[in-house]
Design an enzyme around this catalytic site. Structure first.
Site, PDB file in Angstrom:
ATOM      1  N   THR A  76     -82.272   4.592 -78.333  1.00 11.80           N
ATOM      2  CA  THR A  76     -82.512   3.714 -79.513  1.00 11.80           C
ATOM      3  C   THR A  76     -81.047   3.125 -80.111  1.00 11.80           C
ATOM      4  O   THR A  76     -80.957   1.987 -80.193  1.00 11.80           O
ATOM      5  CB  THR A  76     -83.565   4.114 -80.747  1.00 11.80           C
ATOM      6  N   LYS A 108     -86.756   2.620 -88.915  1.00 17.27           N
ATOM      7  CA  LYS A 108     -85.651   3.466 -88.453  1.00 17.27           C
ATOM      8  C   LYS A 108     -84.362   3.228 -89.111  1.00 17.27           C
ATOM      9  O   LYS A 108     -84.032   1.751 -89.177  1.00 17.27           O
ATOM     10  CB  LYS A 108     -85.255   3.553 -87.143  1.00 17.27           C
ATOM     11  N   HIS A 148     -84.721  -0.136 -75.277  1.00 11.50           N
ATOM     12  CA  HIS A 148     -84.908   0.686 -73.913  1.00 11.50           C
ATOM     13  C   HIS A 148     -86.268   0.582 -73.603  1.00 11.50           C
ATOM     14  O   HIS A 148     -86.958  -0.059 -74.337  1.00 11.50           O
ATOM     15  CB  HIS A 148     -84.539   1.900 -74.047  1.00 11.50           C
ATOM     16  N   HIS A 166     -87.290   8.427 -72.824  1.00  8.96           N
ATOM     17  CA  HIS A 166     -86.633   7.422 -72.107  1.00  8.96           C
ATOM     18  C   HIS A 166     -85.259   8.446 -72.122  1.00  8.96           C
ATOM     19  O   HIS A 166     -85.100   8.857 -72.885  1.00  8.96           O
ATOM     20  CB  HIS A 166     -86.596   5.911 -72.732  1.00  8.96           C
TER      21      HIS A 166
HETATM   22 ZN   LIG Z   1     -87.766   6.362 -78.456  1.00 10.81          ZN
END
Ligand SMILES: [Zn+2]
Length: 584
Positions: free
Chosen positions: A120, A202, A392, A525
């Site tokens: 991220t 976030k 991503h 990921h």
């Molecule tokens: Zn993630």
């Protein structure tokens, strides 16, 4: 784009220019009138795409005397959105969200991340900096500072305090980001008259896109259930943020629980509701609808993140930011960065083939349609530029792939490190010579190695031999000599781009396709493989052509393209190139 700039460069005279004064004057005046025609015509004809659009009250037309720019740029990063999600559920998308982007905008269908790891913080930074961890320093969500051996969170900063939220013991700012962003460059270009705002649940996905000098960056505080910021930006929350927080919207959004938006039998693009490879909410007996999200939110406010309502909350807060800061309402360009993070949390918990993920995208499509139509009314259709991309993608759940006979597995790096430490300690009689396996890097305990006088080369030699024997690892790369790993060209470039000498480890591990470091519930990921690195990239609105391209471009190309659109300097760590076909 090119003609706009070349129009300003006069043709240089031939070296030997022997003409009479009169003939010379005729030629010079001819050249001068040609230059004037060239420099004015494209400016008006090509650079004023809003002229076909009706002006709204709130958005007066750009006069031909001012530098043509959109009123507002909105960069939307859909967290963990694989490129194929533009199409996977498109039969059920409405016309105002993802399909509007494709129908009106320009889609770069073959856009790849060109760094490792595909996490991220790294993705958000690259999108807005045009740079890579090697240069911009954001080497992961966390990394090991190689000088001290300390674990560093990407946006941690001990010198600031939280504002409006709590979030101890880590305080947040963009201090660790070494390069500028397009948002910084816009501020510099307009002498800080622009307003730049970052919005996400976030902290890292709000802070890094907004750059070092924004008007504000806001993120969700799980303890209080409100949007918060830090003293890097301001001493107290603006009144509009306090008003938004006072509405207690999270509680209202989750009040009805989370059921599928359409009858569950119509979710043809997903496996059955309950599978052994899906995670569940804490306290939930099985990962099935309806999820009692009101109860889970009450127990821990963090849980709204793992539901579609986290995206709704984010976009509602983004609208409040447009209102609160009057974004797109003045004679100078503003920039709003939005991260829709719930797609990532839901993906991690349930995996890409779950009904939960399908539902979160169908709902996000509706929320985006609503957001775009809000912008049409507020800023004026054609007066703003939006781009949508992802930080991503994500792999399918390992056991889902295995159930369909596709090779997959978990490269448990923690176990690998344990085995490696045991092996090293049996040879050197010293424990814990390896600190961690952060970001697929083996981080040796450099302080201990210095103290004991061991040779790092000798330790690396033993480690390489041990690691190369581990199941599911394809490449084991000594970062002092990456070429020895014989990496195929695109992967070599990703490895080099992702390696930051001060923040990355000594040996990099790349798993086989279908393998990753994670769990057997849900997914993750981080790898170089296309499921993690092939991302959507669609531009729409002011200055953007309609169309599509299959030419391979990279995440690093987004920032210079937006810089060209705005006639501002590219960020100072940029290594990308302008995607010319996107621009009018
Ligand atoms: Zn993630």
């Amino acid at each position: 784009m090119r003609s706009f700039f070349t129009a300003f460069s006069l043709p240089s005279p031939p070296a030997k220019f022997k003409l009479t004064f009169m003939r010379g004057r005729v030629i010079v005046s001819l050249l001068l009138s040609l230059y004037l025609i060239q420099s004015s015509a494209p400016t008006q004809a090509q650079r004023a795409p809003t002229q076909a659009q009706p002006a709204t009250k709130s958005s007066p037309q750009t006069s031909s005397a001012t530098l043509p720019r959109p009123k507002l740029v909105i960069g939307i990063v859909v967290d963990q959105m694989r490129w194929d999600f533009l199409y996977r559920y498109s039969d059920c998308y409405g016309t105002g969200g993802f399909r509007r982007l494709l129908n009106e905008g320009f889609t770069c269908e073959d856009t790849y991340i060109s760094h490792l790891p595909s996490y991220t913080a790294v993705g958000h930074t690259t999108i807005f900096s045009g740079s890579v961890p090697s240069i911009d320093g954001i080497a992961g969500n966390d990394w090991i500072d190689q000088a001290t051996g300390k674990n560093i969170y990407c946006v941690s900063d001990d010198d600031v305090q939280p504002v409006g939220g709590t979030s101890p013991p880590i305080y947040m700012s963009p201090k660790n980001l070494l390069s500028s962003t397009i948002t910084d460059e816009l501020m510099l270009a307009t002498n800080f008259r622009s307003r730049v705002v970052g919005v996400s649940l976030k902290d890292r996905a709000s802070i890094l896109p907004a750059g070092h000098t924004p008007t504000g960056a806001f993120w969700f505080d799980d303890v209080k259930g409100v949007f918060s910021t830090s003293t890097w930006y301001m001493k107290e929350l603006p009144a509009w943020v306090t008003r938004f927080n006072d509405r207690n919207e999270p509680e209202k959004l989750v009040a009805g629980g989370w059921n599928t938006m359409y009858p569950i039998g119509t979710y043809h693009q997903s496996t059955a509701d309950s599978t052994p490879w899906e995670g569940a909410f804490k306290g939930e007996s099985a990962p099935v609808f309806p999820h009692d999200i009101a109860k889970y939110y009450k127990e821990d406010h963090d849980n709204i993140r793992s539901s579609p309502f986290g995206n709704t909350l984010t976009l509602d807060f983004a609208k409040a930011a447009v209102e609160g800061y009057s974004l797109g309402q003045r004679d100078v360009t503003d920039f709003l960065t939005i991260n829709c993070a719930s797609t990532d949390y839901v993906g991690h918990r349930f995996g890409p083939n779950s009904i939960e993920v399908e539902d979160v995208y169908l709902r996000l499509d509706k929320d985006l349609a609503d957001f775009f139509s809000y912008l049409d009314g507020k800023v004026g259709k054609g007066n703003y530029t939006v781009f949508l991309t992802a930080d991503h993608g994500a792999s399918h759940a390992v056991n889902f792939l295995k159930a369909h006979q596709i090779p997959a597995g978990i490269s448990g790096i923690r176990n690998i490190i344990k085995g490696l430490n045991d092996t090293l300690s049996s040879i050197y009689k010293i424990n814990d010579l390896v600190l961690s396996g952060t970001n697929y890097y083996i981080n040796f305990n450099l302080a201990k190695i210095r103290q004991t006088g061991l040779s790092l080369d000798s330790l690396k030699g033993v480690s390489l031999t041990y690691l190369q024997r581990q199941t599911g690892l394809q490449y084991v790369i000594d970062m002092a000599n990456p070429d020895a790993a014989l990496l195929p060209r695109p992967i070599r470039e990703m490895v080099i781009n992702g390696f930051n000498r001060k923040r990355s480890g000594q040996i990099l591990l790349l798993p086989e396709p279908g393998w990753f470091d994670g769990f057997d519930k849900g997914t993750t990921h981080g790898t170089w493989n296309p499921q993690d690195t092939h991302i959507p990239l669609v531009f729409m609105g002011w200055g953007i052509k309609h169309g599509q391209s299959y030419r391979t471009v990279h995440m690093t190309d987004i920032a210079p393209t937006v810089s060209a659109l705005l006639h501002i300097q590219a960020p100072n760590g940029n290594i990308g190139e302008v995607i010319q076909e996107v621009l009018k």
